[in-house]
Design a protein around this motif. Sequence first.
Motif, PDB file in Angstrom:
ATOM      1  N   ILE A 159       0.830  -1.199   0.000  1.00  0.00           N
ATOM      2  CA  ILE A 159       0.000   0.000   0.000  1.00  0.00           C
ATOM      3  C   ILE A 159       0.870   1.257   0.000  1.00  0.00           C
ATOM      4  CG2 ILE A 159      -1.968  -1.117   1.115  1.00  0.00           C
ATOM      5  CD1 ILE A 159      -1.116   0.255   3.734  1.00  0.00           C
ATOM      6  N   SER A 337      -8.208  -1.257  -6.704  1.00  0.00           N
ATOM      7  CA  SER A 337      -7.178  -0.271  -6.457  1.00  0.00           C
ATOM      8  C   SER A 337      -6.816  -0.218  -4.988  1.00  0.00           C
ATOM      9  CB  SER A 337      -7.639   1.114  -6.899  1.00  0.00           C
ATOM     10  OG  SER A 337      -7.546   1.216  -8.275  1.00  0.00           O
ATOM     11  N   ARG A 339      -4.859   2.519  -3.138  1.00  0.00           N
ATOM     12  CA  ARG A 339      -4.254   3.789  -3.502  1.00  0.00           C
ATOM     13  C   ARG A 339      -3.134   4.214  -2.557  1.00  0.00           C
ATOM     14  NH1 ARG A 339      -8.633   6.722  -3.991  1.00  0.00           N
ATOM     15  NH2 ARG A 339      -9.035   6.283  -6.167  1.00  0.00           N
TER      16      ARG A 339
ATOM     17  N   ARG B  41      -0.827  11.355  -3.484  1.00  0.00           N
ATOM     18  CA  ARG B  41      -1.864  10.406  -3.904  1.00  0.00           C
ATOM     19  C   ARG B  41      -3.256  10.965  -3.655  1.00  0.00           C
ATOM     20  NH1 ARG B  41       1.510   5.429  -1.396  1.00  0.00           N
ATOM     21  NH2 ARG B  41       2.316   4.594  -3.344  1.00  0.00           N
ATOM     22  N   GLU B  52      -4.211   3.153  -9.241  1.00  0.00           N
ATOM     23  CA  GLU B  52      -3.209   3.368  -8.222  1.00  0.00           C
ATOM     24  C   GLU B  52      -2.159   4.364  -8.668  1.00  0.00           C
ATOM     25  OE1 GLU B  52      -1.804  -0.552  -7.460  1.00  0.00           O
ATOM     26  OE2 GLU B  52      -3.785  -1.207  -6.811  1.00  0.00           O
TER      27      GLU B  52
END
Lengths: 345, 147
Positions: A159, A337, A339, B41, B52
């Motif tokens: 992650i 996903s 993120r 992000r 991502e």
Amino acid sequence: MTIILGIESSCDETAVALVTSEREILSHKLATQEDAHRPYGGVVPEIAARAHAEKIAPLVEAALADAGLALAEVDAIAATAGPGLIGGVMVGLVTGKALAHGAGKPLVAVNHLEGHALSARLTDPDLQFPYLLLLVSGGHCQLLAVEGVGRYRRLATTIDDAAGEAFDKTAKLLGLGFPGGPAVEAAAREGDPTAVPLPRPLLGSPEPHFSFAGLKSAVMRAAQSGDYQTNDIAASFQQAVVDCLVDRTDKALKGLDFAPSALVMAGGVAANAIIRTALQRLSADHGLAFVAPPLWLCTDNGAMIAWAGGERFAAGLTDPLDIAARPRWPLDTAADSVRGAGVKA
Amino acid sequence: MIEYGLDEIGLLGKRIARSLQPGDVVGLTGSLGAGKTTLARAILAALGLEGEAPSPSFAIVQPYAPPEVTLPVLHVDLYRIEDAAEIDELGLFDDSAHQVLLIEWPERMGQRVPAEMLNLTIDFADEARRRLTATVPPAWEGRWPPQ
């Protein structure tokens, strides 16, 4: 029998190899760029691109000469098309396209991660699909269900930082040099893995993923405190990575929805002997075969790209000459996903 | 100065993203583990990125372009750059009028730091909270703090 020429240039290695569908490695050439990068403590992409461009044509010639082959005798050209440092990827891919166009051979654009994922099948003819893959490298840390050529399901990923990135940053924080993996491993041999209390991010967590950013911060605080020896920090850091990889892989093995033929480990971090031994032990605990390619096939190389290209070619998968290089290219595009820290997937 | 909990990062990312314009350069300064990539992000997510955003430490530059985001963004990590002369060869400013640069470790640029860069420094308040201190150039007057 088919013969594939493979080109890899997505990070700091320029590599070319010739591999047959009978698993024979006719030649493999590697022009490591570590010397060029050492002053920078990392891989600087423009240097990488320039160095790749200088080295790649002589390497192709040398690989063919070593194998005693002419380009006309090759069945297909495989080149890494991503993910990675875009300048380097472009040099390798464009070279592959030029060779394919010039010699009238099909091009196979290979995902660098697929190269790692299938590399164990090059040296182990008995390795059957499906298997569980722990892919650990400078840019990646993933658990994948490898179900067939081009069929990958991502079960877990980092992650935040990749495991190899944590090694590189730890090496830099400790002044151990580049590449970070072997430098940390060597220092750790002289250190006490219990000397420095370091966190094991996500250890025992119900979510499947990896995390190394918190460990990196803790290494920095330990280094700055002045309370610990460098070798002890390196050994304690390496042990923390081992504990995280084993715990997360153990969790994945316990929750699998398929029966794997083996646990396979690949990627540059798989060259670390302590990590390898720990995963081998975990595999044995689960009554599962453990397969890891030889060390030279774990770090970036051309043979894994030639082999993966050959597996794709055999499956009828070739690519047009206008295919683009991709800096980001997930193996499993359908994966949920993840993120960043705090985002549950 | 803005203090935020790591659980509020999504909202902070949205506020910053709403203020961004093509041509902006945003520096993210802070020690290892401060949360520079996490904030980058959050900004990318607020710009519409559903996939991502891998840490750019490995590839140094990660490009994002519409339609996956509403503005073209280069997410850059200069951590491994030691010689500022290397910056020239990265081509970061080749299309600077049309894209947003999010640059981690901008101090590695030395003299090459653009005058119009909004620099955000992240400090630890405690393990779960951070303090954001902005150095605001004229181009950002009226836009900082972001609403």
